[in-house]
Design a protein around this motif. Structure first.
Motif, PDB file in Angstrom:
ATOM      1  N   ARG A  57      82.797  16.576  73.226  1.00 39.05           N
ATOM      2  CA  ARG A  57      84.211  16.893  72.970  1.00 39.05           C
ATOM      3  C   ARG A  57      84.258  17.964  71.888  1.00 39.05           C
ATOM      4  N   LEU A  58      84.798  19.121  72.245  1.00 37.11           N
ATOM      5  CA  LEU A  58      84.969  20.237  71.324  1.00 37.11           C
ATOM      6  C   LEU A  58      86.432  20.244  70.904  1.00 37.11           C
ATOM      7  N   THR A  59      86.694  20.139  69.596  1.00 37.15           N
ATOM      8  CA  THR A  59      88.068  20.134  69.092  1.00 37.15           C
ATOM      9  C   THR A  59      88.328  21.471  68.420  1.00 37.15           C
ATOM     10  N   TRP A  60      89.412  22.119  68.850  1.00 39.97           N
ATOM     11  CA  TRP A  60      89.740  23.465  68.387  1.00 39.97           C
ATOM     12  C   TRP A  60      90.566  23.402  67.108  1.00 39.97           C
ATOM     13  N   PRO A  61      90.325  24.306  66.164  1.00 38.09           N
ATOM     14  CA  PRO A  61      91.010  24.247  64.869  1.00 38.09           C
ATOM     15  C   PRO A  61      92.525  24.417  64.948  1.00 38.09           C
ATOM     16  N   ARG A  62      93.038  25.103  65.956  1.00 37.91           N
ATOM     17  CA  ARG A  62      94.491  25.285  66.089  1.00 37.91           C
ATOM     18  C   ARG A  62      95.130  24.190  66.937  1.00 37.91           C
ATOM     19  N   GLY A  63      94.358  23.172  67.262  1.00 38.46           N
ATOM     20  CA  GLY A  63      94.867  22.083  68.079  1.00 38.46           C
ATOM     21  C   GLY A  63      94.283  22.131  69.471  1.00 38.46           C
ATOM     22  N   GLY A  64      94.110  20.983  70.040  1.00 36.04           N
ATOM     23  CA  GLY A  64      93.582  20.889  71.387  1.00 36.04           C
ATOM     24  C   GLY A  64      92.100  20.569  71.402  1.00 36.04           C
ATOM     25  N   PHE A  65      91.617  20.350  72.609  1.00 38.04           N
ATOM     26  CA  PHE A  65      90.217  19.952  72.790  1.00 38.04           C
ATOM     27  C   PHE A  65      89.745  20.366  74.174  1.00 38.04           C
ATOM     28  N   THR A  66      88.432  20.363  74.338  1.00 35.25           N
ATOM     29  CA  THR A  66      87.789  20.547  75.638  1.00 35.25           C
ATOM     30  C   THR A  66      86.659  19.538  75.729  1.00 35.25           C
ATOM     31  N   GLU A  67      86.593  18.788  76.834  1.00 35.72           N
ATOM     32  CA  GLU A  67      85.481  17.870  77.066  1.00 35.72           C
ATOM     33  C   GLU A  67      84.607  18.448  78.164  1.00 35.72           C
ATOM     34  N   LEU A  68      83.318  18.529  77.867  1.00 34.41           N
ATOM     35  CA  LEU A  68      82.341  19.094  78.796  1.00 34.41           C
ATOM     36  C   LEU A  68      81.263  18.063  79.098  1.00 34.41           C
ATOM     37  N   ARG A  69      81.101  17.743  80.378  1.00 35.48           N
ATOM     38  CA  ARG A  69      79.989  16.881  80.806  1.00 35.48           C
ATOM     39  C   ARG A  69      78.754  17.763  80.922  1.00 35.48           C
ATOM     40  N   ILE A  70      77.677  17.325  80.334  1.00 31.85           N
ATOM     41  CA  ILE A  70      76.421  18.061  80.417  1.00 31.85           C
ATOM     42  C   ILE A  70      75.771  17.708  81.755  1.00 31.85           C
ATOM     43  N   ASP A  71      75.753  18.661  82.669  1.00 35.17           N
ATOM     44  CA  ASP A  71      75.222  18.419  84.013  1.00 35.17           C
ATOM     45  C   ASP A  71      73.733  18.715  84.128  1.00 35.17           C
ATOM     46  N   ARG A  72      73.277  19.733  83.406  1.00 40.45           N
ATOM     47  CA  ARG A  72      71.878  20.136  83.567  1.00 40.45           C
ATOM     48  C   ARG A  72      71.366  20.766  82.275  1.00 40.45           C
ATOM     49  N   LEU A  73      70.217  20.304  81.849  1.00 37.12           N
ATOM     50  CA  LEU A  73      69.470  20.908  80.758  1.00 37.12           C
ATOM     51  C   LEU A  73      68.047  21.076  81.265  1.00 37.12           C
ATOM     52  N   GLN A  74      67.675  22.283  81.536  1.00 43.61           N
ATOM     53  CA  GLN A  74      66.326  22.547  82.049  1.00 43.61           C
ATOM     54  C   GLN A  74      65.672  23.580  81.142  1.00 43.61           C
ATOM     55  N   ARG A  75      64.867  23.085  80.217  1.00 48.73           N
ATOM     56  CA  ARG A  75      64.192  23.949  79.258  1.00 48.73           C
ATOM     57  C   ARG A  75      63.188  24.825  79.974  1.00 48.73           C
ATOM     58  N   PRO A  76      63.131  26.112  79.683  1.00 48.57           N
ATOM     59  CA  PRO A  76      63.941  26.844  78.733  1.00 48.57           C
ATOM     60  C   PRO A  76      65.047  27.651  79.375  1.00 48.57           C
ATOM     61  N   GLY A  77      65.320  27.456  80.695  1.00 43.76           N
ATOM     62  CA  GLY A  77      66.123  28.450  81.380  1.00 43.76           C
ATOM     63  C   GLY A  77      67.494  28.092  81.896  1.00 43.76           C
ATOM     64  N   ALA A  78      67.985  26.854  81.767  1.00 46.80           N
ATOM     65  CA  ALA A  78      69.279  26.547  82.377  1.00 46.80           C
ATOM     66  C   ALA A  78      70.045  25.498  81.571  1.00 46.80           C
ATOM     67  N   VAL A  79      71.336  25.768  81.396  1.00 51.65           N
ATOM     68  CA  VAL A  79      72.273  24.830  80.779  1.00 51.65           C
ATOM     69  C   VAL A  79      73.533  24.884  81.629  1.00 51.65           C
ATOM     70  N   GLU A  80      74.023  23.702  82.065  1.00 55.66           N
ATOM     71  CA  GLU A  80      75.222  23.665  82.898  1.00 55.66           C
ATOM     72  C   GLU A  80      76.142  22.542  82.444  1.00 55.66           C
ATOM     73  N   TRP A  81      77.447  22.862  82.392  1.00 62.41           N
ATOM     74  CA  TRP A  81      78.468  21.904  81.998  1.00 62.41           C
ATOM     75  C   TRP A  81      79.601  21.926  83.016  1.00 62.41           C
ATOM     76  N   THR A  82      80.327  20.804  83.113  1.00 61.45           N
ATOM     77  CA  THR A  82      81.580  20.745  83.867  1.00 61.45           C
ATOM     78  C   THR A  82      82.672  20.285  82.918  1.00 61.45           C
ATOM     79  N   CYS A  83      83.817  20.979  82.937  1.00 58.71           N
ATOM     80  CA  CYS A  83      84.953  20.569  82.116  1.00 58.71           C
ATOM     81  C   CYS A  83      85.627  19.375  82.793  1.00 58.71           C
ATOM     82  N   THR A  84      85.674  18.255  82.089  1.00 62.79           N
ATOM     83  CA  THR A  84      86.253  17.026  82.633  1.00 62.79           C
ATOM     84  C   THR A  84      87.640  16.722  82.077  1.00 62.79           C
ATOM     85  N   ALA A  85      87.966  17.325  80.938  1.00 63.87           N
ATOM     86  CA  ALA A  85      89.291  17.143  80.336  1.00 63.87           C
ATOM     87  C   ALA A  85      89.502  18.246  79.314  1.00 63.87           C
ATOM     88  N   CYS A  86      90.757  18.658  79.152  1.00 66.56           N
ATOM     89  CA  CYS A  86      91.064  19.612  78.087  1.00 66.56           C
ATOM     90  C   CYS A  86      92.564  19.700  77.877  1.00 66.56           C
TER      91      CYS A  86
END
Length: 156
Positions: A57-86
């Motif tokens: 959950r990323l909370t923004w300083p001016r208000g609001g948030f974004t929730e990102l599900r971590i779908d893939r972490l493949q060292r060293p070459g891939a990072v993938e997220w899906t926004c589940t709420a914001c």
């Protein structure tokens, strides 16, 4: 070459790529860990410590948030997220990112790392201009500054 390129829909997906004069492992850590994200994107990041399957959950300083599900972490070459709420101030509707996917592909090059971003679904949203400017700042200025000079500029 990155396999994301074959799955990009130019009508709906935002893409960008650039070079960073830093080792691929350092770029991966900045994208794949909450501590890394706090150093270049937004200071207030909760969750995600357990890796794939977790939600951050990323909370923004001016208000609001974004929730990102971590779908893939493949060292060293891939990072993938899906926004589940914001709820982001300035977006209309404020939950516009929900269902979009953010994919980073990294490849080692002479002198550093090539970073490719595909934000699936973003180009079709009303927030595209705001988000394009945001991604440009956060990746090309803040992330690159963090990795090349030790000077990230996260929000918060």
């Amino acid at each position: 070459m990155n396999t994301q390129a074959a799955t990009v829909d130019k009508a709906t997906d935002y893409t960008d790529w650039f070079l960073i004069a830093a080792p691929i492992d350092a770029v991966y850590e900045a994208l794949a860990t909450p501590a890394g994200i706090r150093s270049w994107w937004v200071v207030d990041v909760k969750g995600g410590e357990g890796g794939a399957g977790e939600t951050m959950r990323l909370t923004w300083p001016r208000g609001g948030f974004t929730e990102l599900r971590i779908d893939r972490l493949q060292r060293p070459g891939a990072v993938e997220w899906t926004c589940t709420a914001c709820h982001v101030e300035g977006f209309e509707p404020p939950d516009e990112w929900v269902g979009t996917r953010i994919c980073f592909a990294l490849s080692e090059i002479a002198g550093g790392t090539r970073l490719e971003l595909v934000h699936h679904g973003l180009a079709a949203l009303d927030c595209i201009e705001l988000c394009e400017a945001g991604w440009s700042f956060h990746l090309r200025t803040s992330l690159r500054g963090l990795l090349e000079r030790g000077e990230g500029q996260p929000k918060g």
